[in-house]
Scaffold this active site. Structure first.
Site, PDB file in Angstrom:
ATOM      1  CB  CYS A   1      10.025   6.182  13.068  1.00  0.00           C
ATOM      2  SG  CYS A   1      11.424   5.537  11.975  1.00  0.00           S
TER       3      CYS A   1
ATOM      4  CB  THR B   1      -2.069   3.741  11.672  1.00  0.00           C
ATOM      5  OG1 THR B   1      -2.417   5.354  11.245  1.00  0.00           O
ATOM      6  CG2 THR B   1      -3.004   3.352  10.095  1.00  0.00           C
ATOM      7  N   GLY B   2      -1.839   1.757  13.886  1.00  0.00           N
ATOM      8  CA  GLY B   2      -1.269   0.010  14.147  1.00  0.00           C
ATOM      9  C   GLY B   2      -2.512  -0.285  15.031  1.00  0.00           C
TER      10      GLY B   2
ATOM     11  CD  GLU C   1       6.309  10.201  16.036  1.00  0.00           C
ATOM     12  OE1 GLU C   1       5.012   9.423  15.393  1.00  0.00           O
ATOM     13  OE2 GLU C   1       6.934   9.722  15.383  1.00  0.00           O
TER      14      GLU C   1
ATOM     15  CE  LYS D   1      -3.418   2.738   1.424  1.00  0.00           C
ATOM     16  NZ  LYS D   1      -1.881   4.531   1.573  1.00  0.00           N
TER      17      LYS D   1
ATOM     18  CD  GLU E   1      10.037  -1.599  12.667  1.00  0.00           C
ATOM     19  OE1 GLU E   1      10.285  -0.105  13.244  1.00  0.00           O
ATOM     20  OE2 GLU E   1       9.978  -2.250  12.564  1.00  0.00           O
TER      21      GLU E   1
ATOM     22  N   GLY F   1       4.017   3.057  10.602  1.00  0.00           N
ATOM     23  CA  GLY F   1       3.203   4.744  10.471  1.00  0.00           C
ATOM     24  C   GLY F   1       3.096   4.821  11.783  1.00  0.00           C
TER      25      GLY F   1
HETATM   26  P1  NAD Z   1       0.005   6.865   8.175  1.00  0.00           P
HETATM   27  O1  NAD Z   1      -0.046   5.836  10.469  1.00  0.00           O
HETATM   28  O2  NAD Z   1      -0.899   8.457   9.127  1.00  0.00           O
HETATM   29  O3  NAD Z   1      -0.282   6.380   7.634  1.00  0.00           O
HETATM   30  C1  NAD Z   1       0.795   4.958   7.231  1.00  0.00           C
HETATM   31  C2  NAD Z   1      -0.299   4.463   5.478  1.00  0.00           C
HETATM   32  O4  NAD Z   1      -1.246   3.738   6.408  1.00  0.00           O
HETATM   33  C3  NAD Z   1      -0.334   5.068   4.457  1.00  0.00           C
HETATM   34  O5  NAD Z   1       0.040   4.618   3.746  1.00  0.00           O
HETATM   35  C4  NAD Z   1      -1.992   5.303   5.040  1.00  0.00           C
HETATM   36  O6  NAD Z   1      -2.747   5.669   4.024  1.00  0.00           O
HETATM   37  C5  NAD Z   1      -2.092   3.889   5.938  1.00  0.00           C
HETATM   38  N1  NAD Z   1      -3.212   3.534   6.506  1.00  0.00           N
HETATM   39  C6  NAD Z   1      -3.669   4.502   7.045  1.00  0.00           C
HETATM   40  N2  NAD Z   1      -5.316   4.448   7.828  1.00  0.00           N
HETATM   41  C7  NAD Z   1      -5.096   3.027   7.556  1.00  0.00           C
HETATM   42  C8  NAD Z   1      -6.241   1.885   7.813  1.00  0.00           C
HETATM   43  N3  NAD Z   1      -7.188   2.257   8.808  1.00  0.00           N
HETATM   44  N4  NAD Z   1      -5.665   0.589   8.018  1.00  0.00           N
HETATM   45  C9  NAD Z   1      -4.585   0.440   6.945  1.00  0.00           C
HETATM   46  N5  NAD Z   1      -3.752   1.973   6.134  1.00  0.00           N
HETATM   47  C10 NAD Z   1      -4.005   2.589   6.845  1.00  0.00           C
HETATM   48  O7  NAD Z   1       1.648   7.390   8.517  1.00  0.00           O
HETATM   49  P2  NAD Z   1       2.126   8.302   8.202  1.00  0.00           P
HETATM   50  O8  NAD Z   1       1.775   9.490   8.686  1.00  0.00           O
HETATM   51  O9  NAD Z   1       1.957   7.946   6.930  1.00  0.00           O
HETATM   52  O10 NAD Z   1       3.741   8.300   9.526  1.00  0.00           O
HETATM   53  C11 NAD Z   1       4.178   8.886  10.233  1.00  0.00           C
HETATM   54  C12 NAD Z   1       4.426   8.125  11.498  1.00  0.00           C
HETATM   55  O11 NAD Z   1       4.943   6.940  11.560  1.00  0.00           O
HETATM   56  C13 NAD Z   1       4.884   8.361  12.204  1.00  0.00           C
HETATM   57  O12 NAD Z   1       3.990   8.207  13.294  1.00  0.00           O
HETATM   58  C14 NAD Z   1       6.073   8.024  12.337  1.00  0.00           C
HETATM   59  O13 NAD Z   1       6.799   8.050  13.585  1.00  0.00           O
HETATM   60  C15 NAD Z   1       6.082   6.410  12.169  1.00  0.00           C
HETATM   61  N6  NAD Z   1       6.933   5.990  11.453  1.00  0.00           N
HETATM   62  C16 NAD Z   1       7.386   4.939  11.622  1.00  0.00           C
HETATM   63  C17 NAD Z   1       8.483   4.439  11.339  1.00  0.00           C
HETATM   64  C18 NAD Z   1       9.496   3.301  12.112  1.00  0.00           C
HETATM   65  O14 NAD Z   1      10.715   2.419  12.011  1.00  0.00           O
HETATM   66  N7  NAD Z   1       9.530   2.377  13.159  1.00  0.00           N
HETATM   67  C19 NAD Z   1       8.891   4.715  10.165  1.00  0.00           C
HETATM   68  C20 NAD Z   1       8.728   5.250   9.833  1.00  0.00           C
HETATM   69  C21 NAD Z   1       7.439   6.447  10.116  1.00  0.00           C
END
Ligand code: NAD
Length: 494
Positions: free
Chosen positions: A298, A243-244, A398, A187, A262, A239
């Site tokens: 992150c 969302t996780g 964050e 995705k 993650e 993400g």
């Molecule tokens: P996000 O959670 O908003 O989105 C991430 C992905 O999830 C996107 O592709 C989004 O379309 C999808 N998504 C959203 N809702 C969903 C659902 N209900 N079901 C399935 N998929 C869904 O995150 P973001 O704003 O893109 O990224 C920022 C966040 O990611 C920060 O919290 C950051 O710390 C974290 N992050 C963590 C790591 C790590 O390795 N630990 C790395 C990069 C970013």
């Protein structure tokens, strides 16, 4: 702050990579998806491209096509799969400039950094290919009979990627599942989908047709449909923590699924009194990743915990270094830091700064829009807040933007207590010349990835991931590879 050229002063940036149609690929051909959405240029707020907004039915087609391709792929010896994955890495390197340009345009990240990201993605594919023979099983002397285990792929796995480091994550996240013998449906991040859509085209040139599928669109529709799909039993998400948790709920409601996460962090950089303020200041600014992704990484050490005896000297130098970061258009060679990703992220960042000052912190660098970038785009000055209370909003939440929160401590116990007293546990940096203290802190700090007298760097092979609200599972290592397999135990009666 050093003033970079204004948008009017710099030459118009090369848009060639954007002059094309964006589609998802199925059975080797672009599929025209009627529903579309606009991808925005964070440097201007203008529309850059129109991309497919995949529906549940589109996701279903992608998953079923990937499942059909997986059987033959999973049956290949791992070293044969590895050689195909290396071909993809080589092809990516050939397209480095194009891919980096796409990320600079839709992500607003400085071009030189995105070139490195493309290389890191290719390296990640090569690295997982190197590990192919770690897919071996083992023999277990459990009885007088013969027992062994097999590591087998799940079938089709889902990977869901965040907007930062777009191409790096897209390419790195498909590596382990593919080497393990799975097909992948990826995705694309909604704000930065372009290089991920391009990855699907490149993968189709060297890997079996349909093995890697990319779907673009919203998380709530395409992302959720992917998580809930009956053929998906393994989901790897990167993400935001909320969302996780939504993904865990969707996964639990739709089947018995293995989910790794993650997630975010509010990572501590702890500097003790026996360190040199100049080195601390340099490392603290580096650790915040201002110039890598405008702080949108992150692992950024966004809480700077300073022993009270060091604080004044370190903060004076940190403010100077941060004020010297050149904010500008990501394609302008003189820029060191681009905008944040979206209006929402811009407002979140500005609100975090305001709330921080209302709760008693002082802005010692940055704090608003850079004067050289006009009113367009989501540019924020790199910002440092000092005198942050550990329990305040900015001390706990964050921001995922260019805001460093500095606070002080009096002794080791207090440093550890502040470091651990947040919901997250992703990274931590510990700076001291006392070997015993360094290892005690590394043992006791609640984080999945710790630097002693270091920061920022990731090392292939060293498991990366978080504890507490920062995640489940470890990546960039053989742990990640094996997490895309299931163990089967076989007994041969002798
Ligand atoms: P996000 O959670 O908003 O989105 C991430 C992905 O999830 C996107 O592709 C989004 O379309 C999808 N998504 C959203 N809702 C969903 C659902 N209900 N079901 C399935 N998929 C869904 O995150 P973001 O704003 O893109 O990224 C920022 C966040 O990611 C920060 O919290 C950051 O710390 C974290 N992050 C963590 C790591 C790590 O390795 N630990 C790395 C990069 C970013």
């Amino acid at each position: 702050m050093t003033i970079a050229p204004t948008l009017e002063n710099v030459p118009r940036f090369d848009r060639t990579v954007l002059e094309r149609d964006w589609e998802v690929i199925l059975h080797g051909k672009p599929v025209s998806i009627a529903s579309r959405y606009d991808v925005e240029d964070p440097s201007s707020g203008e529309v850059l491209a129109s991309v497919p907004e995949c529906s549940e039915a589109d996701v279903d087609r992608a998953v079923r096509a990937a499942a059909a391709a997986q059987a033959a792929w999973g049956a290949l010896p791992p070293r044969v799969r590895a050689s195909k994955v290396r071909e993809l890495a080589a092809l990516i390197r050939e397209h480095r400039e194009e891919l980096a340009m796409l990320d600079a345009w839709d992500g607003g990240f400085a071009l030189p950094i995105m070139r490195k990201d493309v290389e890191s993605g290719a390296e990640h594919l090569d690295f997982m290919a190197d590990l192919a023979l770690d897919l071996s099983g083992r023999t277990v002397p459990a009885s007088e009979n013969f027992h062994y285990t097999l590591s087998q792929p799940y079938g089709v796995v889902a990977r869901i990627a965040p907007f930062n480091h777009p191409f790096f994550f897209a390419s790195a996240k498909i590596a382990a599942p593919l080497i393990a013998g799975n097909a992948v449906v990826l995705k694309a991040p909604n704000q930065t989908p372009l290089s991920t859509l391009r990855l699907a085209e490149l993968a189709g040139q060297v890997l079996p047709q349909d093995l890697v599928q990319v779907v673009s669109g919203s998380g709530h529709v395409a992302g959720s449909a992917l998580v809930r799909h009956p053929l998906i039993r393994r989901i790897g998400f990167t993400g935001a923590p909320e969302t996780g948790r939504a993904i865990q709920r969707d996964a639990a409601e739709s089947g018995v699924k293995n989910v790794s996460l993650e997630l975010g962090g509010k990572n501590a950089f702890i500097a003790f009194e026996d360190t040199d303020p100049e080195s601390i200041a340099n490392a603290a600014v580096q650790g915040m990743n201002f110039t890598i992704t405008a702080g949108q990484s992150c692992g950024s050490t966004s809480r700077l915990l300073l022993h009270e005896s060091l604080a004044d000297a370190v903060l004076e130098r940190v403010a100077e270094l941060v004020n010297n970061i050149r904010v500008g258009h990501p394609l302008d060679p003189s820029s060191e830091m681009g905008p944040v990703i979206s209006r929402a992220q811009y407002e979140k960042t500005m609100t975090a700064i305001d709330t921080g000052t209302r709760e008693g912190a002082n802005v010692i660098a940055g704090g608003g829009r850079p004067s050289n970038m006009g009113e367009e785009g989501y540019f924020v000055r790199p910002t440092v807040l000092a005198g942050v209370s550990p329990q305040s909003t900015i001390g706990q939440t964050e921001v995922f933007g260019p805001v460093l929160a500095a606070m002080t401590f009096r002794n080791d116990d207090e440093a550890l207590s502040i470091a651990n007293n947040v919901q997250y546990g992703l990274t931590a940096a510990i700076w001291t010349n006392d070997v015993g203290r360094a290892h005690r802190m590394a043992r006791d700090v609640e984080a999945g990835f710790v630097w002693i007298n270091g920061t920022s760097r990731h090392y292939l092979g060293l498991p990366f991931g978080g504890t507490k609200a920062s995640g489940i599972g470890r990546e960039a290592s053989s742990e990640e590879l094996l997490s895309y397999t299931e163990q089967k135990s076989v007994t041969v009666m002798l």
